[in-house]
Structure formats: structure tokens, C-alpha cells
Motif scaffolding. Structure first.
Motif, PDB file in Angstrom:
ATOM      1  N   LYS A  81       0.830  -1.207   0.000  1.00 55.94           N
ATOM      2  CA  LYS A  81       0.000   0.000   0.000  1.00 55.94           C
ATOM      3  C   LYS A  81       0.861   1.253   0.000  1.00 55.94           C
ATOM      4  O   LYS A  81       0.583   2.208  -0.737  1.00 55.94           O
ATOM      5  N   ALA A  82       1.913   1.273   0.820  1.00 57.92           N
ATOM      6  CA  ALA A  82       2.794   2.444   0.877  1.00 57.92           C
ATOM      7  C   ALA A  82       3.469   2.682  -0.468  1.00 57.92           C
ATOM      8  O   ALA A  82       3.609   3.820  -0.917  1.00 57.92           O
ATOM      9  N   THR A  83       3.880   1.591  -1.124  1.00 57.02           N
ATOM     10  CA  THR A  83       4.525   1.712  -2.429  1.00 57.02           C
ATOM     11  C   THR A  83       3.538   2.235  -3.463  1.00 57.02           C
ATOM     12  O   THR A  83       3.875   3.095  -4.293  1.00 57.02           O
ATOM     13  N   ARG A 104      -2.240  -2.365 -12.971  1.00 52.23           N
ATOM     14  CA  ARG A 104      -1.835  -1.403 -11.944  1.00 52.23           C
ATOM     15  C   ARG A 104      -0.975  -2.073 -10.874  1.00 52.23           C
ATOM     16  O   ARG A 104      -0.003  -1.485 -10.401  1.00 52.23           O
ATOM     17  N   ILE A 105      -1.339  -3.296 -10.509  1.00 54.89           N
ATOM     18  CA  ILE A 105      -0.518  -4.036  -9.548  1.00 54.89           C
ATOM     19  C   ILE A 105       0.865  -4.284 -10.143  1.00 54.89           C
ATOM     20  O   ILE A 105       1.883  -4.133  -9.457  1.00 54.89           O
ATOM     21  N   GLU A 106       0.917  -4.658 -11.423  1.00 54.84           N
ATOM     22  CA  GLU A 106       2.196  -4.895 -12.088  1.00 54.84           C
ATOM     23  C   GLU A 106       3.053  -3.629 -12.061  1.00 54.84           C
ATOM     24  O   GLU A 106       4.260  -3.683 -11.789  1.00 54.84           O
ATOM     25  N   THR A 107       2.441  -2.486 -12.327  1.00 49.77           N
ATOM     26  CA  THR A 107       3.179  -1.226 -12.334  1.00 49.77           C
ATOM     27  C   THR A 107       3.716  -0.887 -10.949  1.00 49.77           C
ATOM     28  O   THR A 107       4.866  -0.442 -10.803  1.00 49.77           O
ATOM     29  N   VAL A 108       2.905  -1.090  -9.921  1.00 52.80           N
ATOM     30  CA  VAL A 108       3.347  -0.813  -8.551  1.00 52.80           C
ATOM     31  C   VAL A 108       4.540  -1.694  -8.185  1.00 52.80           C
ATOM     32  O   VAL A 108       5.523  -1.230  -7.594  1.00 52.80           O
ATOM     33  N   LEU A 109       4.476  -2.972  -8.562  1.00 53.39           N
ATOM     34  CA  LEU A 109       5.565  -3.893  -8.242  1.00 53.39           C
ATOM     35  C   LEU A 109       6.824  -3.557  -9.043  1.00 53.39           C
ATOM     36  O   LEU A 109       7.937  -3.698  -8.532  1.00 53.39           O
ATOM     37  N   ASN A 147       8.201 -10.102 -11.930  1.00 52.92           N
ATOM     38  CA  ASN A 147       6.976  -9.474 -11.464  1.00 52.92           C
ATOM     39  C   ASN A 147       5.832 -10.485 -11.484  1.00 52.92           C
ATOM     40  O   ASN A 147       5.458 -10.972 -12.547  1.00 52.92           O
ATOM     41  N   PRO A 148       5.243 -10.830 -10.319  1.00 52.05           N
ATOM     42  CA  PRO A 148       4.190 -11.853 -10.281  1.00 52.05           C
ATOM     43  C   PRO A 148       2.874 -11.410 -10.903  1.00 52.05           C
ATOM     44  O   PRO A 148       1.986 -12.244 -11.086  1.00 52.05           O
TER      45      PRO A 148
END
Length: 419
Positions: A112-114, A181-186, A199-200
Motif C-alpha cells: 500500500k505504501a509503495t 496497476r498491480i504490475e506497475t506498482v511492483l 513481477n508476479p
């Protein structure tokens, strides 16, 4: 042959020694700088090379006494005698401590912080407010309940699938965007050094081998329950005591989206006026939406007060109900429909069984009405008309009138059809 020094210094000599090096013997030396600063140094020979290692200050509040300096030097002599380089050992220990500190720092960085840091860094470059809100809303509704408190370094494929699988078939377009979006955050986390490896959330060559392609799923349509079956379903739903059952009935009665219901907070609810105000940052259209609450919806909220937390439908004091809770409830009840599909059930009922206008029904669903010019001249939100419509829908859901009779039970106010 020169005489070897042994305990040549005294406390007085340490205090008054002039600038330079002063040997105490057995490798221990006092180093005095021109500034008057004093420190202890141990000089040793190893593999034919002379090396110095600092032991600490010899003056000041943290000063090491002469006796303690001799003890430290004696311990180092034993290491040197055993072939251990104390300077290299210190460097290794420092590197290890630094690595542990960095690992602890990385472990404290949550998904979440990332994500919030990424949004804050990039939101000004995104094309419009709606795009920014969709980023925040989808992550808040679906990703944070599962990934939010996880160290971003530990997010793996099973975690990503736990987020995506419950919604992949029901709302494929939203699920696909959420995956990206999850991929981008990771990826952002990896660039900042917070995680390593593949990247999972990557689609090609990874999740594509697990999840069906979005093009193979129905687009824009959510499997809905025929409105004639909704009253019987509501009756069965009321026999269940699960929090998910309350949330699902509330969703049906308000014709709201699942993310809006799951994220509902008590601060948004005015029970006295029977109004639920969903803030703009939680709405798909990026506009505040007032929801009139029929009596049964108010009753559900009053019952939900027994569950402590900031959220109306709270899994814990600080976390809302899981995004998959209502979907899983439908599966347990052997209903082959989607949560989102109940909005279609409501819309079909409103069109076929009432005299309420298209605009009122669409506004009840928080859909954008008309073109930009029309919206500029329409200042109101038809709230009182929507209240009557939602009360009629709640009465119908309670089984008060068959589908064929609903049209005669619901009476629009004068001028409603022309609204």
C-alpha cells in the motif's frame, strides 16, 4: 636490540601527551591530533603488512580508559595470532549490519505504501481526474484488503491471484486494469530496490498461463438475476447471518457497486436523514453520489453497528469486508450470477415495472446522464424522485407485489415522466 615497550603510558601521560603517536607497547598506541583530539589505535602485522585499527576516543564523554584500551588490544592480538584480520572482520560485520538494516527497512515497506508513493509521484501527469480516481479506487477496493499490509518484497503470484480470481470473470475489464496497476506498482518497487526477481503480476508468459484471456470473457455484461427472482433470493439471503449477506442485501437495495458498498464508512452515513453520501474519490464517475436509503437499508445499517470499525461492513476494526466475500456467498448459495449483475436486475425492473423516467433510473445507478451541455444545465440530482424509486424497489424486493403487479404499485409523481 631495542627494548620492547610494555604499559609505557599512564593516565596522566594520556591526558597531557603532545600531538603525535605515543606507544604503550604490544601494538597499542595513543594518537593525538593537532586539534587535541585523542584516540586509541592498535597496530598489528599480518601477512607481512602493517595495519591500524581504531579502538575509540581517549578523551571526552565517550572516552575509553587506558586499562580498557589495553584489554581491547589484547583481544585483537589473539585474533591476529589466529590469523584473523580484525580490520576485515570489522568491515564484514559493518556490511552485515548494514544489510540487515536495509532488509528491515525493505520489510517495513508495504504494498500500500509503495502504491500510494507511485500514485503521488505520477498523478499530475495522468490525463484526468477520473483516471487518478480509478487507480485509487480499484486498488483500495480490491488490492489493499489482500496486499495492502504485505511487505512489497513478499508479494508473489498466489497473492496476486487472490486479488484477481474472484473478479476476473465477473468484471473482466476492471480486473484486467487492476492487474496492470498491480504490475506497475511492483515494477516501481523493484526500481526503488524494495523487491527483486520477476513481477508476479506480469501477464505475458506468466498470468496468461493461469487466467483466461479477457477477450474470451464476456465484455460489458455481468450475469444478472432476472428481477422476478430477486424477492425469493432476498428472502433466502435474510436467513443467513453472515456479514456478507447484510452487505449483499444492502447492495441490492441501493443498486450500488460492490466497491462502493465494501468501502462505505460510517462517516458517509446519515441515519437520521436516511442518506448515504459516497464521496467523489470512491465513485467511478469521480462525482459525489447521494444514495437515498429505504427503511430496510437503514435497518441493515443499524444492525451492522454491532460490528466495530470505521467501515460499515467491517472485517476488522481497520479493514473492510473482503472484495470476494459477496461473490463467495453467491457461490455457496448456488447462484450463477454476479454481484454487479444486481444493478441490471434493478434497471430492468425499473424500466419494465415502473413509470419512472430513464434519467431517474440512470441517476439511481450513478450513471452519467446526457452530453456535456445537458449536464451543465442540469443542476439537481433528482434525489426525491430517486428516493421514491428506491423505496418502491425495496418493497418489491421484500415480496410486496409480484413482478407483473409492480407497475400498478409504483406511482410516479406529477411530471415525472417528462423529467
Amino acid at each position: 636490540m631495542p627494548r620492547k615497550l610494555f604499559n609505557a603510558l599512564t593516565a596522566v601521560k594520556v591526558k597531557n601527551a603532545a600531538p603525535g603517536r605515543h606507544a604503550d607497547g604490544m601494538g597499542l598506541q595513543l594518537l593525538v591530533k593537532e586539534s587535541g583530539a585523542r584516540s586509541w589505535v592498535y597496530r598489528f602485522m599480518l601477512k607481512g603488512k602493517s595495519r591500524d585499527i581504531g579502538l575509540g576516543p581517549a578523551a571526552g564523554p565517550d572516552a575509553i580508559s587506558l586499562a580498557d584500551a589495553r584489554d581491547l588490544a589484547a583481544a585483537l592480538r589473539l585474533k591476529v595470532k589466529a590469523g584473523i584480520d580484525p580490520l576485515e572482520e570489522r568491515e564484514r560485520d559493518a556490511a552485515s549490519a548494514l544489510a540487515e538494516a536495509q532488509a528491515a527497512k525493505v520489510a517495513a515497506v508495504t504494498f500500500k505504501a509503495t502504491a500510494e508513493a507511485y500514485i503521488a509521484a505520477n498523478k499530475e501527469s495522468w490525463r484526468n481526474l477520473k483516471h487518478r480516481q480509478q487507480w485509487e479506487n480499484t486498488l483500495s477496493t480490491y488490492a489493499y484488503p489482500v496486499l495492502g499490509d504485505l511487505p512489497v518484497a513478499e508479494v508473489d503470484t498466489p497473492h496476486v491471484l487472490k486479488v484477481l480470481e474472484p473478479i476476473w470473470r465477473e468484471i473482466p475489464e476492471t480486473a484486467s486494469r487492476l492487474r496492470g496497476r498491480i504490475e506497475t506498482v511492483l515494477d516501481s518497487a523493484k526500481a526503488r530496490g524494495y523487491r527483486q526477481g520477476e513481477n508476479p503480476a506480469r501477464w505475458r508468459g506468466h498470468l496468461a498461463q493461469i487466467l483466461p484471456a479477457r477477450t474470451k470473457l464476456s465484455r460489458g455484461h455481468h450475469k444478472a438475476m432476472p428481477y422476478a427472482e430477486v424477492p425469493a433470493f432476498i428472502a433466502a439471503l435474510r436467513e443467513r447471518e453472515a456479514l456478507a449477506a447484510l452487505a449483499l442485501e444492502f447492495l441490492i437495495l441501493t443498486a450500488a457497486r460492490s466497491g462502493e458498498v465494501i468501502g462505505a464508512r460510517w462517516s458517509e452515513v446519515d441515519l437520521a436523514k436516511a442518506i448515504w453520501t459516497v464521496p467523489a474519490d470512491r465513485m467511478k464517475a469521480g462525482k459525489e453520489h447521494r444514495v437515498p436509503l429505504p427503511p430496510r437499508a437503514v435497518e441493515i445499517l443499524e444492525h451492522a453497528r454491532q460490528f466495530e470499525g470505521d467501515y460499515v461492513f467491517a472485517a476488522t476494526k481497520k479493514k473492510p469486508l473482503s472484495s470476494m466475500a459477496m461473490s463467495m456467498l453467491l457461490r455457496r448459495m448456488k447462484q450463477d450470477v454476479t454481484v454487479h449483475g444486481f444493478r441490471s436486475s434493478f434497471r430492468d425492473w425499473a424500466a419494465e415495472c415502473t413509470g419512472y423516467s430513464h434519467e431517474v433510473a440512470e441517476m439511481a445507478l450513478a450513471h452519467t446522464i446526457g452530453n456535456a451541455v445537458e449536464r451543465a444545465y442540469r443542476r439537481g440530482d433528482l434525489f426525491e424522485k430517486r428516493r421514491k424509486l428506491m423505496e418502491a424497489w425495496a418493497e418489491y424486493c421484500a415480496g410486496h407485489g409480484a413482478a407483473g403487479e409492480a407497475g400498478t404499485n409504483v406511482r410516479p409523481i406529477r411530471g415525472e415522466v417528462a423529467a
